[in-house]
Enzyme design. Structure first.
Site, PDB file in Angstrom:
ATOM      1  N   GLY A  11       3.634  11.791   8.106  1.00  0.00           N
ATOM      2  CA  GLY A  11       4.606  10.796   7.649  1.00  0.00           C
ATOM      3  C   GLY A  11       4.327   9.405   8.190  1.00  0.00           C
ATOM      4  O   GLY A  11       3.649   9.227   9.193  1.00  0.00           O
ATOM      5  N   ARG A  15      10.723   3.583   9.397  1.00  0.00           N
ATOM      6  CA  ARG A  15      11.846   2.991  10.129  1.00  0.00           C
ATOM      7  C   ARG A  15      11.494   2.559  11.556  1.00  0.00           C
ATOM      8  O   ARG A  15      12.294   1.939  12.234  1.00  0.00           O
ATOM      9  CB  ARG A  15      13.029   3.975  10.153  1.00  0.00           C
ATOM     10  CG  ARG A  15      13.796   3.978   8.851  1.00  0.00           C
ATOM     11  CD  ARG A  15      14.821   5.087   8.805  1.00  0.00           C
ATOM     12  NE  ARG A  15      14.199   6.385   8.567  1.00  0.00           N
ATOM     13  CZ  ARG A  15      14.821   7.546   8.729  1.00  0.00           C
ATOM     14  NH1 ARG A  15      16.063   7.579   9.157  1.00  0.00           N
ATOM     15  NH2 ARG A  15      14.197   8.680   8.468  1.00  0.00           N
ATOM     16  N   THR A  79       7.134  18.248   2.754  1.00  0.00           N
ATOM     17  CA  THR A  79       6.786  19.154   3.858  1.00  0.00           C
ATOM     18  C   THR A  79       6.083  20.427   3.358  1.00  0.00           C
ATOM     19  O   THR A  79       5.203  20.955   4.033  1.00  0.00           O
ATOM     20  CB  THR A  79       8.048  19.536   4.654  1.00  0.00           C
ATOM     21  OG1 THR A  79       9.094  19.899   3.732  1.00  0.00           O
ATOM     22  CG2 THR A  79       8.553  18.366   5.499  1.00  0.00           C
ATOM     23  N   TYR A  99       7.140  19.729  14.054  1.00  0.00           N
ATOM     24  CA  TYR A  99       7.065  18.348  13.585  1.00  0.00           C
ATOM     25  C   TYR A  99       6.503  17.479  14.710  1.00  0.00           C
ATOM     26  O   TYR A  99       6.925  17.605  15.855  1.00  0.00           O
ATOM     27  CB  TYR A  99       8.462  17.808  13.246  1.00  0.00           C
ATOM     28  CG  TYR A  99       9.084  18.320  11.963  1.00  0.00           C
ATOM     29  CD1 TYR A  99       8.431  19.219  11.137  1.00  0.00           C
ATOM     30  CD2 TYR A  99      10.340  17.864  11.583  1.00  0.00           C
ATOM     31  CE1 TYR A  99       9.024  19.663   9.960  1.00  0.00           C
ATOM     32  CE2 TYR A  99      10.932  18.300  10.413  1.00  0.00           C
ATOM     33  CZ  TYR A  99      10.278  19.203   9.603  1.00  0.00           C
ATOM     34  OH  TYR A  99      10.862  19.630   8.448  1.00  0.00           O
ATOM     35  N   GLY A 135      18.980  18.777   6.292  1.00  0.00           N
ATOM     36  CA  GLY A 135      19.166  19.831   5.297  1.00  0.00           C
ATOM     37  C   GLY A 135      20.244  20.779   5.807  1.00  0.00           C
ATOM     38  O   GLY A 135      20.323  21.062   6.996  1.00  0.00           O
ATOM     39  N   LYS A 347      -7.527  -5.033  47.316  1.00  0.00           N
ATOM     40  CA  LYS A 347      -8.304  -4.504  46.193  1.00  0.00           C
ATOM     41  C   LYS A 347      -9.651  -4.029  46.692  1.00  0.00           C
ATOM     42  O   LYS A 347     -10.298  -4.735  47.461  1.00  0.00           O
ATOM     43  CB  LYS A 347      -8.491  -5.606  45.147  1.00  0.00           C
ATOM     44  CG  LYS A 347      -9.202  -5.138  43.904  1.00  0.00           C
ATOM     45  CD  LYS A 347     -10.118  -6.186  43.309  1.00  0.00           C
ATOM     46  CE  LYS A 347     -11.422  -6.278  44.080  1.00  0.00           C
ATOM     47  NZ  LYS A 347     -12.439  -7.093  43.419  1.00  0.00           N
TER      48      LYS A 347
HETATM   49  C1  UD1 Z   1      13.166  17.679   6.943  1.00  0.00           C
HETATM   50  C2  UD1 Z   1      13.734  18.931   6.282  1.00  0.00           C
HETATM   51  C3  UD1 Z   1      15.238  18.988   6.542  1.00  0.00           C
HETATM   52  C4  UD1 Z   1      15.523  18.958   8.016  1.00  0.00           C
HETATM   53  C5  UD1 Z   1      14.859  17.741   8.652  1.00  0.00           C
HETATM   54  C6  UD1 Z   1      14.985  17.801  10.142  1.00  0.00           C
HETATM   55  C7  UD1 Z   1      12.406  19.378   4.284  1.00  0.00           C
HETATM   56  C8  UD1 Z   1      12.343  19.237   2.818  1.00  0.00           C
HETATM   57  N1  UD1 Z   1      13.481  18.868   4.850  1.00  0.00           N
HETATM   58  O1  UD1 Z   1      13.725  16.569   6.273  1.00  0.00           O
HETATM   59  O2  UD1 Z   1      15.788  20.171   5.978  1.00  0.00           O
HETATM   60  O3  UD1 Z   1      16.914  18.928   8.253  1.00  0.00           O
HETATM   61  O4  UD1 Z   1      13.469  17.697   8.333  1.00  0.00           O
HETATM   62  O5  UD1 Z   1      14.498  16.644  10.733  1.00  0.00           O
HETATM   63  O6  UD1 Z   1      11.513  19.931   4.896  1.00  0.00           O
HETATM   64  N2  UD1 Z   1       5.655  15.284   6.761  1.00  0.00           N
HETATM   65  C9  UD1 Z   1       4.320  15.398   6.432  1.00  0.00           C
HETATM   66  N3  UD1 Z   1       3.950  15.273   5.132  1.00  0.00           N
HETATM   67  C10 UD1 Z   1       4.846  15.066   4.151  1.00  0.00           C
HETATM   68  C11 UD1 Z   1       6.202  14.960   4.472  1.00  0.00           C
HETATM   69  C12 UD1 Z   1       6.579  15.073   5.793  1.00  0.00           C
HETATM   70  O7  UD1 Z   1       3.488  15.581   7.317  1.00  0.00           O
HETATM   71  O8  UD1 Z   1       4.413  14.987   2.998  1.00  0.00           O
HETATM   72  C13 UD1 Z   1       6.074  15.415   8.156  1.00  0.00           C
HETATM   73  C14 UD1 Z   1       6.671  14.148   8.722  1.00  0.00           C
HETATM   74  O9  UD1 Z   1       5.686  13.335   9.329  1.00  0.00           O
HETATM   75  C15 UD1 Z   1       7.648  14.694   9.758  1.00  0.00           C
HETATM   76  C16 UD1 Z   1       8.074  16.016   9.168  1.00  0.00           C
HETATM   77  O10 UD1 Z   1       7.067  16.400   8.240  1.00  0.00           O
HETATM   78  O11 UD1 Z   1       7.023  14.936  10.994  1.00  0.00           O
HETATM   79  C17 UD1 Z   1       9.425  15.958   8.496  1.00  0.00           C
HETATM   80  O12 UD1 Z   1       9.369  15.041   7.432  1.00  0.00           O
HETATM   81  P1  UD1 Z   1      10.607  14.128   7.060  1.00  0.00           P
HETATM   82  O13 UD1 Z   1      10.241  13.313   5.905  1.00  0.00           O
HETATM   83  O14 UD1 Z   1      11.081  13.422   8.273  1.00  0.00           O
HETATM   84  O15 UD1 Z   1      11.659  15.235   6.634  1.00  0.00           O
HETATM   85  P2  UD1 Z   1      13.200  15.062   6.418  1.00  0.00           P
HETATM   86  O16 UD1 Z   1      13.445  14.412   5.120  1.00  0.00           O
HETATM   87  O17 UD1 Z   1      13.800  14.450   7.609  1.00  0.00           O
HETATM   88 CA    CA Z   2      12.847  13.244   9.623  1.00  0.00          CA
END
Ligand code: UD1
Ligand code: CA
Length: 453
Positions: A11, A15, A79, A99, A135, A347
């Protein structure tokens, strides 16, 4: 049963508003991802996969560990899509999905998640008073987990659910192979949601286990700098508590920052506002005064560091007294019972036992013997603009105040240098050497007077 760990770290971290990829943001002095990897390694996985995308090169460069298997996710399509990139490389029966931006989760919690999965699927869930952004966990009438709905796709009633998905899960490789190809991006974000696996598995009668963590802080995610600061405080508090339990006295556990490894002997006291970086070792009975910054140092038993000192790459012998306001730089090696006082910089210099450099001095590229007294305002002139030169001061020498030692130069054992000497040639042992110019007084000199108005 062998396990793979898959860390999702592709990701962007929009932010954070940063040029640095999110998983490289520092937490307690190390990248976020380093904390996750350390936890993952504690579980001894068969393989450790890291899914990277945004800032991929920077992330890979920051971690050259040979045990990491990098998986590229060129486009962040969710994800589920991220895990699918690692799928062809799985070596074990079970995959634990972590994560890169959830750094505080404890190994014992993950071991529980792993155990609960069996050959199916387990989710780490939490109860939150404010579930916004997460979620939500859906359960059927019998109370069994039947799905996860993302906030953006949830109905009003579903949004009221306080049981949330932390995102961390353990899934059998078989289930991943079966269900990942079936994910559809039919949701508000048009992404492949890993969470949709749950409903697919339940529809086939596969049991889904929810493991609840009671320690909310361990599943805190870092999306912005506010959360990063919160997570930093949680981690610092954990570290402070560990030190207290190990027998270290902290004047205030909330006013200590350890960014690395701090190892302490018995009865160590640390006053408020201290920062420890890299590897710091404090021997028995060491006292660190308020507002000290210590990095990569080794302090022997009984060392007393008075307030406002900066120590970097120094070794300090037993019973030495440092500060207040002292600066020890790399290569400072101080013997037993040495005294280094206020506004003194050392030093690349060894200082022998019982020697004192108490006020306003610079000692660099030097070897100072035992029982030497270095007077106030002494300076080693070690640098000629190109090269550094050494100053050697023999045992028992006495260096008068305001002396300049123009290196390379040697002061013999037991030699005395008069105050204000600029020493350009070696001073012989046991004798008084003065660089003094003759003192003159001009009897008719008059101080300039202001002009009358
Ligand atoms: C995700 C979960 C959500 C949970 C939340 C907790 C899903 C669909 N949703 O949402 O249920 O409550 O985390 O924090 O899984 N990432 C990738 N590649 C991607 C997308 C994401 O590597 O294509 C990584 C991001 O870098 C991050 C993690 O996966 O480390 C979570 O991604 P993020 O977009 O933050 O998920 P949320 O929408 O917060
Ligand atoms: Ca997140």
């Amino acid at each position: 049963m062998t396990m793979d760990v898959i860390v999702l770290a592709a990701g962007k971290g929009t932010r954070m508003n940063s040029a640095l990829p999110k998983v490289l943001q520092p937490l307690a002095g190390r990248p976020l991802l380093a904390h996750v990897l350390e936890t993952a390694r504690a579980l001894q996985p068969a393989a450790l996969h890291v899914v990277v995308g945004h800032g991929m090169e920077a992330v890979r460069t920051a971690f050259d560990d040979p045990d990491l298997h990098w998986v590229e996710q060129a486009e962040q399509r969710g994800t589920g899509h991220a895990v699918a990139q690692a799928l062809p490389h799985l070596a074990g029966d079970l995959a634990l999905i972590l994560y890169g931006d959830v750094p505080l989760v404890r190994p014992q919690t993950l071991a529980g998640l792993q155990a609960a999965a069996g050959d199916g699927l387990s989710l780490l869930v939490a109860e939150r008073a404010d579930p916004g952004g997460y979620g939500r966990i859906l359960r059927n009438a019998a109370g069994q987990v039947c799905g996860i709905v993302e906030e953006r796709d949830a109905t009003q009633a579903q949004r009221a659910i306080r049981e949330v998905n932390t995102g961390l899960m353990a899934v059998s490789a078989t289930l991943l192979r079966r269900y990942l190809p079936r994910l559809q991006p039919h949701n508000a974000q048009g992404e492949y949601y890993l969470t949709d696996l749950v409903a697919l598995a339940v529809a086939d009668g596969v049991a889904v286990h929810a493991v609840r963590t009671e320690e909310h802080e361990e599943v805190l995610g870092v999306n912005d700098r506010l959360q990063l600061a919160q997570v930093e405080r949680v981690l610092q508090r954990r570290q402070a508590e560990a030190l207290l339990r190990a027998g270290v006295t902290l004047a205030d556990p909330a006013r200590l920052d350890v960014r690395g490894t701090l190892v302490c002997g018995r009865d160590v006291f640390i006053d408020v506002g201290c920062v420890f970086e890299g590897r710091v070792h404090l021997g028995d009975g060491v006292r660190i005064g308020a507002h000290g910054v210590l990095r990569d140092c080794e302090l022997a038993a009984g060392v007393d560091v008075l307030p406002f000192c900066h120590l970097d790459g120094a070794r300090v012998g037993p019973g030495a007294r440092i500060g207040p306001y002292a600066r020890l730089r790399p290569g400072a090696d101080l013997g037993p019972r040495t005294h280094i006082g206020n506004f003194v910089e050392i030093k690349q210099a060894t200082v022998g036992e019982d020697s004192k450099i108490n006020h306003l001095s610079y000692v660099g590229d030097a070897q100072v013997g035992r029982g030497v007294n270095v007077g106030a305002g002494t300076i080693t002139c070690n640098y000629d603009g190109v090269n550094k030169h050494r100053t050697v001061i023999g045992d028992g020498a006495f260096i008068g105040s305001g002396t300049e030692l123009v290196a390379p130069v040697t002061v013999g054992e037991g030699a005395t240098l008069g105050a204000g000497t600029t020493l350009r040639k070696d001073a012989p042992a046991g004798q008084l050497t003065l660089g003094a110019q003759r003192q003159v007084t001009l009897p008719h000199w008059q101080r300039p007077q202001p002009k009358p108005e």
